[in-house]
Design a protein around this motif. Structure first.
Motif, PDB file in Angstrom:
ATOM      1  N   ASP A 324       0.780  -1.445  -0.121  1.00 26.03           N
ATOM      2  CA  ASP A 324      -0.022  -0.140  -0.052  1.00 26.03           C
ATOM      3  C   ASP A 324       0.961   1.195   0.082  1.00 26.03           C
ATOM      4  O   ASP A 324       0.386   2.285  -0.979  1.00 26.03           O
ATOM      5  N   ALA A 325       1.858   1.314   0.853  1.00 25.46           N
ATOM      6  CA  ALA A 325       2.765   2.318   0.913  1.00 25.46           C
ATOM      7  C   ALA A 325       3.505   2.599  -0.491  1.00 25.46           C
ATOM      8  O   ALA A 325       3.569   3.730  -0.905  1.00 25.46           O
ATOM      9  N   ARG A 326       3.957   1.338  -1.245  1.00 26.09           N
ATOM     10  CA  ARG A 326       4.636   1.709  -2.634  1.00 26.09           C
ATOM     11  C   ARG A 326       3.583   2.048  -3.551  1.00 26.09           C
ATOM     12  O   ARG A 326       4.037   2.963  -4.165  1.00 26.09           O
ATOM     13  N   THR A 327       2.392   1.638  -3.635  1.00 20.27           N
ATOM     14  CA  THR A 327       1.551   2.061  -4.246  1.00 20.27           C
ATOM     15  C   THR A 327       1.319   3.524  -4.382  1.00 20.27           C
ATOM     16  O   THR A 327       1.008   4.342  -5.365  1.00 20.27           O
ATOM     17  N   HIS A 328       1.135   3.979  -3.154  1.00 21.23           N
ATOM     18  CA  HIS A 328       0.412   5.233  -2.924  1.00 21.23           C
ATOM     19  C   HIS A 328       1.536   6.392  -2.737  1.00 21.23           C
ATOM     20  O   HIS A 328       1.200   7.632  -2.503  1.00 21.23           O
ATOM     21  N   GLY A 329       2.779   5.954  -2.634  1.00 21.27           N
ATOM     22  CA  GLY A 329       3.962   6.774  -2.420  1.00 21.27           C
ATOM     23  C   GLY A 329       3.986   7.558  -0.978  1.00 21.27           C
ATOM     24  O   GLY A 329       4.253   8.556  -0.852  1.00 21.27           O
ATOM     25  N   ILE A 330       3.341   6.583  -0.112  1.00 22.23           N
ATOM     26  CA  ILE A 330       3.417   7.136   1.606  1.00 22.23           C
ATOM     27  C   ILE A 330       4.439   6.277   2.206  1.00 22.23           C
ATOM     28  O   ILE A 330       4.763   5.221   1.793  1.00 22.23           O
ATOM     29  N   SER A 331       4.565   6.791   3.402  1.00 22.97           N
ATOM     30  CA  SER A 331       5.311   6.105   4.418  1.00 22.97           C
ATOM     31  C   SER A 331       4.672   4.917   4.790  1.00 22.97           C
ATOM     32  O   SER A 331       3.539   4.909   4.906  1.00 22.97           O
ATOM     33  N   THR A 332       5.464   4.057   5.318  1.00 22.60           N
ATOM     34  CA  THR A 332       4.718   2.588   5.779  1.00 22.60           C
ATOM     35  C   THR A 332       4.187   2.973   7.042  1.00 22.60           C
ATOM     36  O   THR A 332       3.022   2.294   7.500  1.00 22.60           O
ATOM     37  N   VAL A 333       4.481   3.983   7.920  1.00 18.52           N
ATOM     38  CA  VAL A 333       3.639   4.447   8.793  1.00 18.52           C
ATOM     39  C   VAL A 333       2.317   4.708   8.566  1.00 18.52           C
ATOM     40  O   VAL A 333       1.212   4.578   9.185  1.00 18.52           O
ATOM     41  N   GLU A 334       2.250   5.685   7.580  1.00 14.06           N
ATOM     42  CA  GLU A 334       0.797   6.363   7.099  1.00 14.06           C
ATOM     43  C   GLU A 334       0.078   5.232   6.624  1.00 14.06           C
ATOM     44  O   GLU A 334      -1.162   5.135   6.901  1.00 14.06           O
ATOM     45  N   ALA A 335       0.634   4.337   5.999  1.00 11.82           N
ATOM     46  CA  ALA A 335      -0.065   3.034   5.354  1.00 11.82           C
ATOM     47  C   ALA A 335      -0.680   2.246   6.606  1.00 11.82           C
ATOM     48  O   ALA A 335      -1.789   1.628   6.573  1.00 11.82           O
ATOM     49  N   ALA A 336       0.007   2.064   7.422  1.00  8.43           N
ATOM     50  CA  ALA A 336      -0.285   1.340   8.599  1.00  8.43           C
ATOM     51  C   ALA A 336      -1.550   1.848   9.383  1.00  8.43           C
ATOM     52  O   ALA A 336      -2.388   1.410  10.087  1.00  8.43           O
ATOM     53  N   GLU A 337      -1.338   3.336   9.555  1.00 10.43           N
ATOM     54  CA  GLU A 337      -2.274   3.915  10.504  1.00 10.43           C
ATOM     55  C   GLU A 337      -3.454   4.008   9.579  1.00 10.43           C
ATOM     56  O   GLU A 337      -4.805   4.074  10.044  1.00 10.43           O
ATOM     57  N   ARG A 338      -3.673   3.764   8.233  1.00 10.83           N
ATOM     58  CA  ARG A 338      -4.938   3.695   7.281  1.00 10.83           C
ATOM     59  C   ARG A 338      -5.557   2.524   7.688  1.00 10.83           C
ATOM     60  O   ARG A 338      -6.797   2.354   7.967  1.00 10.83           O
ATOM     61  N   VAL A 339      -4.799   1.373   7.916  1.00  9.82           N
ATOM     62  CA  VAL A 339      -5.316   0.171   8.290  1.00  9.82           C
ATOM     63  C   VAL A 339      -6.091   0.180   9.934  1.00  9.82           C
ATOM     64  O   VAL A 339      -7.208  -0.200   9.789  1.00  9.82           O
ATOM     65  N   ALA A 340      -5.114   0.820  10.708  1.00  8.44           N
ATOM     66  CA  ALA A 340      -5.958   0.990  12.026  1.00  8.44           C
ATOM     67  C   ALA A 340      -7.296   1.936  12.013  1.00  8.44           C
ATOM     68  O   ALA A 340      -8.197   1.626  12.559  1.00  8.44           O
ATOM     69  N   ALA A 341      -7.010   3.006  10.936  1.00  5.57           N
ATOM     70  CA  ALA A 341      -8.104   4.062  10.855  1.00  5.57           C
ATOM     71  C   ALA A 341      -9.287   3.323  10.468  1.00  5.57           C
ATOM     72  O   ALA A 341     -10.405   3.498  10.858  1.00  5.57           O
ATOM     73  N   ARG A 342      -9.293   2.295   9.395  1.00  7.65           N
ATOM     74  CA  ARG A 342     -10.489   1.574   8.900  1.00  7.65           C
ATOM     75  C   ARG A 342     -11.060   0.835  10.043  1.00  7.65           C
ATOM     76  O   ARG A 342     -12.214   0.951  10.247  1.00  7.65           O
ATOM     77  N   THR A 343     -10.459   0.290  11.016  1.00 10.64           N
ATOM     78  CA  THR A 343     -11.101  -0.609  12.006  1.00 10.64           C
ATOM     79  C   THR A 343     -11.653   0.392  12.993  1.00 10.64           C
ATOM     80  O   THR A 343     -12.866   0.398  13.448  1.00 10.64           O
ATOM     81  N   LEU A 344     -10.889   1.415  13.176  1.00 10.42           N
ATOM     82  CA  LEU A 344     -11.377   2.238  14.330  1.00 10.42           C
ATOM     83  C   LEU A 344     -12.738   2.883  13.775  1.00 10.42           C
ATOM     84  O   LEU A 344     -13.637   3.403  14.571  1.00 10.42           O
ATOM     85  N   SER A 345     -12.934   3.174  12.511  1.00  9.32           N
ATOM     86  CA  SER A 345     -14.226   3.928  12.116  1.00  9.32           C
ATOM     87  C   SER A 345     -15.375   2.995  12.292  1.00  9.32           C
ATOM     88  O   SER A 345     -16.401   3.344  12.163  1.00  9.32           O
ATOM     89  N   GLY A 346     -14.996   1.755  12.449  1.00 12.07           N
ATOM     90  CA  GLY A 346     -15.949   0.761  12.406  1.00 12.07           C
ATOM     91  C   GLY A 346     -16.787   0.603  13.906  1.00 12.07           C
ATOM     92  O   GLY A 346     -17.744   0.433  14.182  1.00 12.07           O
TER      93      GLY A 346
END
Ligand code: HCI
Length: 350
Positions: A324-346
């Motif tokens: 995900d980080a590679r595809t979107h040109g974001i840091s791995t931290v940002e990519a991992a925070e997106r994973v967490a945010a998806r769960t938290l928003s639920g």
């Protein structure tokens, strides 16, 4: 005390004049379930530093639980000791645990603790006689035992995922530098050596260093060389804050995956690592094995086998994060925070 703003739910701070200890509990989030996270006992320069550490670590626990899909929120306790843990006598330590237990009881189950740096499963046994809000007792006391082996298993899965992302062909023959040889670091060293890595180790404690060096034929280096020693995989397993943006800009390795919480001082360090093409396994994903063990065994009722499977899956999560980080040109931290945010928003998981 002038405190900076925080996005968490609650901070409790208590001083005990008799022992000289400060007790801080940071409840960052109860969105997915009761807040949970270990009790860290160590010396801090001042109470402000202890509060800042508890809050930062609590925030990381929220991300860790969410990214691992565990039904718990994020919190952390910090006991700012008047002297190093090893110099505190049994009676004083008992008194400190009693006050900590009373604070946990005041929070009434909105926060549950477990072991962290400076506390162990035996301390959890002692706390559990004073409060029910404790995970991680010894197996002798009916608990699931130390979380260190699962933390190490997850970190090793993170190393393997990072190595694959870097295009390297397995851990065998790679120079793996383990910083910090406590229960987790020593076990990661064992796993890496078992996989054929060329082990390099560093620890402030000469006994720990020589035990691991003798057991696995590791090369010992000074703790001051950790950030300058060339290696393939850097595995930080000591306290956090190792990587400032400046250190991230020069550290001579290809993969970073370790057990330390809050390994990076800030998001800028993650961006520096991304630009340098260093594969960084975000700490709150890589070190989730301990939380999976404690919450899995004590809250959800998973078997030890299932806990190990879920812990190995840390590697799969990271493989997705890296892609995900590679595809979107974001840091791995940002990519991992997106994973967490998806769960938290639920919202709550149970
Ligand atoms: C950690 O992962 O840093 C601590 C793990 C943990 C999880 C739940 C309760 C206490 C400690």
């Amino acid at each position: 005390m002038g405190l900076p703003e925080w996005d968490g739910e609650l901070t409790s701070v208590r001083h005990d004049p008799e022992t000289g200890a400060w007790f801080v509990i940071g409840v960052h989030s109860t969105r997915l379930g009761p807040a949970s996270g270990g009790t860290r006992a160590m010396v801090y320069p001042g109470v402000e530093d202890a509060v800042a550490d508890a809050r930062r670590l609590a925030g990381a626990m929220t991300l860790k639980m969410a990214a691992a899909g565990l039904p718990m929120g994020g919190g952390k306790s910090v006991i700012a000791l008047p002297a190093p843990r090893a110099e505190i006598d049994d009676a004083t330590w008992r008194q400190i645990l009693e006050i900590h237990a009373a604070n946990l009881n005041l929070l009434g189950g909105n926060y549950t603790t477990g072991p962290d740096i400076g506390t162990n499963s035996a301390d959890m046994d002692a706390l559990r006689t004073l409060t029910p809000h404790v995970f991680g007792r010894t197996t002798a006391a009916g608990g699931p035992g130390s979380s260190a082996p699962m933390t190490a298993l997850g970190v090793f899965a993170a190393i393997e995922a990072g190595v694959a992302e870097a295009g390297l062909d397995g851990v065998e023959g790679l120079r793996v530098l383990v910083q910090g040889l406590g229960a987790v670091g020593a076990d990661v060293a064992r796993l890496a050596a078992g996989a054929g890595a060329k082990l390099i180790v560093a620890d402030v404690d000469p006994v720990r260093r020589s035990v691991v060096a003798d057991a696995h034929g590791a090369e010992v280096i000074g703790t001051g060389e950790v950030l300058t020693r060339e290696c393939d995989v850097l595995v930080p397993c000591a306290t956090g804050g190792l990587l400032t943006p400046a250190a991230a800009g020069t550290v001579p390795c290809t993969v970073i995956a370790g057990a330390a919480n809050n390994l990076l001082t800030d998001d800028a360090a993650a961006e520096v690592l991304r630009r340098r093409g260093i594969v960084y396994a975000p700490d709150f994903v890589a070190n989730a094995g301990g939380a999976i063990h404690l919450v899995g065994r004590e809250v959800i009722g998973w078997s030890a086998e299932h806990v190990a499977d879920r812990t190995r899956a840390v590697g799969d999560t990271l493989t997705e994060v890296f892609a995900d980080a590679r595809t979107h040109g974001i840091s791995t931290v940002e990519a991992a925070e997106r994973v967490a945010a998806r769960t938290l928003s639920g919202g709550p998981l149970r």
